[in-house]
Design a protein around this motif. Structure first.
Motif, PDB file in Angstrom:
ATOM      1  N   LEU A  15       0.819  -1.214   0.000  1.00  0.00           N
ATOM      2  CA  LEU A  15       0.000   0.000   0.000  1.00  0.00           C
ATOM      3  C   LEU A  15       0.854   1.265   0.000  1.00  0.00           C
ATOM      4  N   LEU A  16       2.066   1.179   0.506  1.00  0.00           N
ATOM      5  CA  LEU A  16       2.950   2.360   0.495  1.00  0.00           C
ATOM      6  C   LEU A  16       4.104   2.182  -0.485  1.00  0.00           C
ATOM      7  N   PHE A  17       4.083   1.082  -1.217  1.00  0.00           N
ATOM      8  CA  PHE A  17       5.089   0.819  -2.257  1.00  0.00           C
ATOM      9  C   PHE A  17       6.512   1.002  -1.739  1.00  0.00           C
ATOM     10  N   ASN A  19       7.515   2.605   0.978  1.00  0.00           N
ATOM     11  CA  ASN A  19       7.838   3.864   1.647  1.00  0.00           C
ATOM     12  C   ASN A  19       7.634   3.764   3.162  1.00  0.00           C
ATOM     13  N   LEU A  22       6.605   6.546   5.939  1.00  0.00           N
ATOM     14  CA  LEU A  22       5.260   7.078   6.184  1.00  0.00           C
ATOM     15  C   LEU A  22       4.598   6.452   7.399  1.00  0.00           C
ATOM     16  N   GLY A  34      -3.023   9.527   6.383  1.00  0.00           N
ATOM     17  CA  GLY A  34      -2.997   9.258   4.948  1.00  0.00           C
ATOM     18  C   GLY A  34      -2.286   7.981   4.540  1.00  0.00           C
ATOM     19  N   VAL A  35      -2.067   7.060   5.507  1.00  0.00           N
ATOM     20  CA  VAL A  35      -1.431   5.790   5.149  1.00  0.00           C
ATOM     21  C   VAL A  35      -2.395   4.938   4.315  1.00  0.00           C
ATOM     22  N   LEU A  36      -3.675   4.986   4.682  1.00  0.00           N
ATOM     23  CA  LEU A  36      -4.685   4.221   3.952  1.00  0.00           C
ATOM     24  C   LEU A  36      -5.802   5.143   3.471  1.00  0.00           C
TER      25      LEU A  36
ATOM     26  N   ARG B 446      -1.939  11.550  -1.634  1.00  0.00           N
ATOM     27  CA  ARG B 446      -1.260  10.289  -1.297  1.00  0.00           C
ATOM     28  C   ARG B 446      -0.359   9.829  -2.445  1.00  0.00           C
ATOM     29  N   GLN B 449       3.584  10.157  -2.753  1.00  0.00           N
ATOM     30  CA  GLN B 449       4.585   9.234  -2.210  1.00  0.00           C
ATOM     31  C   GLN B 449       5.492   8.689  -3.321  1.00  0.00           C
ATOM     32  N   LYS B 601       9.454   2.556  -5.977  1.00  0.00           N
ATOM     33  CA  LYS B 601       8.017   2.610  -5.671  1.00  0.00           C
ATOM     34  C   LYS B 601       7.192   2.467  -6.938  1.00  0.00           C
ATOM     35  N   ALA B 604       7.021  -1.102  -7.859  1.00  0.00           N
ATOM     36  CA  ALA B 604       6.129  -1.858  -6.968  1.00  0.00           C
ATOM     37  C   ALA B 604       4.675  -1.653  -7.410  1.00  0.00           C
TER      38      ALA B 604
END
Lengths: 82, 663
Positions: A15-17, A19, A22, A34-36, B446, B449, B601, B604
């Motif tokens: 979900l954060l690829f 990262n 975060l 904003g994580v999800l 978002r 990122q 990223k 991914a």
């Protein structure tokens, strides 16, 4: 603890690829920071169900159960012993 | 519509104005394939690529006044030109064409820049006043027609599209602006006046720009109207509906003024169905209508289009926007949009305009603007409902309203429950003036990122949202929830995304002019004096407009659930990621070269999309943002070029460089 690591890995990788920065603490709210987003949340729920062999009921879809790594861990442990 | 270009050198010497005008207009031939013209004197060059719509024989540009002291190149339409002309003739002005263009020239002579207030239309122009030695640029109220400018050491270049500015060779090499990327990756567009490139600007909607003595100043002549509750019309709803229908009929009738046939887009939604019905019933029973069909069922509105066609018995034609065709067309779409895109929705509009051009149609009426003027967006209803819930946060019933807003998204109980418990939980900041849009902007953000460290460092502490606060008019927070949300949507999204990336730029890519009757400023102003409760009643959006169309449209159209216009992203790009141009564009090497995005990223994300498990809106936006930014850099910064052999043969040429110099 193993559960928490697995959940964290899933969130960071899928979900954060990758990262990791975060997600800074275990009590951090996924939504407020904003994580999800809502579809990320559904992916997380599916992951939890498939990985830990539990079923999340609709009335359990509340922030107290799912909105931080700590909460998720508590919830998984609670479901496993219920 | 047309393409225009201008160069102001003032007292500076240097550029060969005629040659630079030629290079500029060569990049704009898609906007005006029919004729081209140029005017040059020692200080200024004006150039024009014409799409002939009014006065086909003598309407070539540039056009001048009686003694040739005022010259104009102009893109667009002033629909009330016949009425204005009558008045100007009675004041002694002599006309040598039958165009609306010439009306602007004489109105300017009569009133100076205040003439803008008399025009009902969609336009962008550059007018050169040789006596005052000033270049006057202006854009229509809501920003339907584009107009960009930039300057290098006091020499200004002006054009309908950015590519013409770059082709002038008067500016330094363009650079993508990190702040502008932050804006697009938050708001879907740059802020008014900005472009994705450093030091290249857009004349804002409702603004004029005066350039003289090698400097410029901005003048606002219109703002999005707002009326306080005590200025609201006291008339009952039935009377308001009658007045809106009368205004809309007149707005539509004016937009059918042309010396070529005018077609109509017909999406099957309320807005375009209403306009098409007014045209077919009152002005042209044989109107040709056009629509997009989708391969993906969730996006398709064919059922409703067919129903309208049967209802109106119009000549209807459609194209299908298949997934692979969408992906293949993205590079051309980005070339015309000239900014990164987070949606594929512009692509079908690009395909549709090509199809309409092939049918020999140059002008279409469209339904754009109804959501802005009449209160149609989900985000407006969402803001109202969230505020309603916030008043009684413990209520179990109130949140149910929210689910009714998004029947397409919340297909099962689990999604509903997640949405209810989480999104509401997160929506506490009701006093923030940007409240209605913050969740959307935060969600979109978002995708930042994926920004590389270099890009994130370049953006630094800059905040798009903080800059949005600067846009707000005085006493903004005293406005009602709906009016605030509407202002943000109109000021940020309407001109800069909807009317450009999805509007003018996609239509003019194939020499097609769009005319949206809902954006007639008289309707905009009238609706600002209508109480918000008649716009969105409960959660029923565009309540008043639906009532206006009660006897015009079948009830299945007025009562259908709103279907936001969207196009598929992940399924469209699947093949292009596996083996097509996207694979190359997002390769480690290409990503490393431009340094906008973090390749780990990005890869991914690509892996997730290839595996077919990426369904989220955010990931779709990210993918389109990555692809379009990379394309933009390639097309405009790295390898800027336009087809050779497009050197211009001027159909009209007024070269005053020598005659004026010898005077």
């Amino acid at each position: 603890m193993a559960q928490k690591t697995k959940v964290k890995q899933f969130i960071v990788n899928e979900l954060l690829f990758g990262n990791e920065s975060l997600l800074t603490s275990d009590d951090q709210s996924f939504l407020k920071t904003g994580v999800l987003d809502s579809s990320g949340l559904l992916e997380l729920i599916t992951f939890i169900e498939n990985t830990f062999g539990i079923t999340v009921n609709d009335d359990e879809l509340v922030p107290e159960n799912l909105d931080s790594l700590d909460n998720v861990e508590k919830f998984i442990l609670h479901k496993a012993t219920a | 519509m047309c393409g225009i270009a201008a160069i102001y050198a003032g007292k500076k010497t240097g550029p060969d104005l005629a040659a630079a005008c030629g290079r500029m207009i060569a990049t704009l031939r898609h906007r005006g394939p029919d004729q081209s013209g140029v005017y040059c004197d020692p200080s200024v060059g004006l150039a024009h690529a014409r799409l002939s719509i009014i006065d086909l024989t003598t309407g070539g540009q540039p056009i001048h006044n009686e003694d040739q002291t005022v010259w104009i190149v102009y893109n667009g339409e002033v629909f009330n030109y016949l009425e204005l002309r009558q008045d100007l003739e009675s004041r002694g002005h002599h006309f040598y064409t039958h165009t609306d263009t010439e009306v602007i020239v004489h109105s300017y002579e009569e009133k100076g820049i205040e003439c803008l207030k008399d025009f009902n239309g969609q336009f962008a122009f550059a007018l050169w006043d040789t006596k005052k030695q000033r270049l006057f640029l202006a854009r229509d109220r809501v920003g339907i027609c584009p107009l960009f400018y930039a300057q290098n050491d006091g020499v200004y270049v002006v054009a309908s599209e950015i590519k013409a500015l770059i082709a002038s060779k008067i500016l330094p090499k363009p650079e993508i602006d990190p702040f502008a990327l932050d804006q697009v990756f938050t708001l879907w567009t740059t802020l008014p006046g900005a472009t994705i490139f450093k030091n290249i600007y857009e004349v804002k909607p409702g603004h004029a720009l005066i350039i003289d003595t090698n400097t410029h100043r901005e003048h606002r002549y219109w703002d999005i109207p707002y009326a306080a509750p005590d200025e609201h019309s006291p008339a009952p709803l039935e009377d308001l509906c009658e007045q809106v229908l009368a205004l809309l009929m007149n707005a539509t009738k004016l937009r059918l003024r042309a010396d070529v046939p005018v077609g109509s887009y017909l999406s099957g939604g309320l807005d375009s169905s209403g306009i098409t019905a007014l045209i077919a019933r009152h002005f042209n029973t044989n109107v040709q209508t056009f629509a997009i069909r989708f391969q993906e069922h969730d996006f398709d509105e064919g059922e409703y289009q067919n129903e309208m066609v049967a209802h109106l018995k119009v000549q209807h034609r459609e194209i299908e926007a298949g997934n692979e065709l969408i992906a293949e067309s993205v590079p051309a779409v980005v070339w015309h949009a000239e900014k990164p895109l987070l949606r594929t929705a512009p692509v079908p509009m690009f395909l549709l305009s090509r199809f309409v051009q092939q049918q020999g149609i140059k002008v279409v009426c469209t339904g754009e603007g109804a959501d802005e003027v009449f209160g149609g967006y989900d985000i407006f209803r969402e803001a109202l409902v969230k505020r309603f819930i916030a008043r009684q946060p413990q209520s179990a019933i109130r949140p149910v309203l929210l689910e009714q807003l998004y029947p397409q998204i919340f297909k099962n109980d689990r999604q509903k429950a997640a949405f209810r418990n989480f999104i509401l939980h997160n929506s506490s900041d009701v006093e923030n003036p940007l409240y209605s849009h913050l969740i959307r902007w935060e969600n979109t953000s978002r995708i930042k990122q994926f920004f590389s460290k270099e890009l994130a460092d370049g953006i630094g502490a800059y905040s798009t949202v903080a800059q949005c606060m600067q846009l707000l008019p005085e006493n903004f927070n005293q406005r009602d929830t709906l009016s605030k949300a509407q202002y943000l949507e109109d000021a940020i999204f309407l001109s800069n995304y909807l009317l450009s990336s999805q509007g003018d730029r996609m239509a003019m890519a194939h020499s097609l002019e769009i005319r949206p009757p809902y954006l007639d400023h008289r309707l905009f102003e009238f609706m600002s004096r209508v109480s918000p409760q008649w716009k969105v009643l409960g959660i029923n959006e565009k309540h008043l407009l639906k009532k206006v169309f009660k006897d015009v449209l079948p009830s299945s159209i007025t009562q259908r659930t709103k279907h936001p216009y969207r196009a598929p992203i992940q399924p469209s790009f699947l093949k292009a990621i596996q083996s097509g141009y996207v694979r190359e564009l997002l390769s480690v090497q290409e990503l490393e070269k431009n340094k906008f995005f973090d390749h780990t990223k990005v890869h991914a994300l690509l892996k997730k999309i290839e595996a077919g498990v990426s369904t989220s809106e955010t990931e779709g936006m990210a993918l389109m943002g990555l692809i379009s930014t990379q394309l933009l850099h390639e097309q405009f910064v790295e390898n800027f070029s336009y087809p050779d052999g497009l050197s211009v043969h001027w159909d009209m040429c007024f070269d005053r460089r020598k005659t004026l110099m010898s005077n």
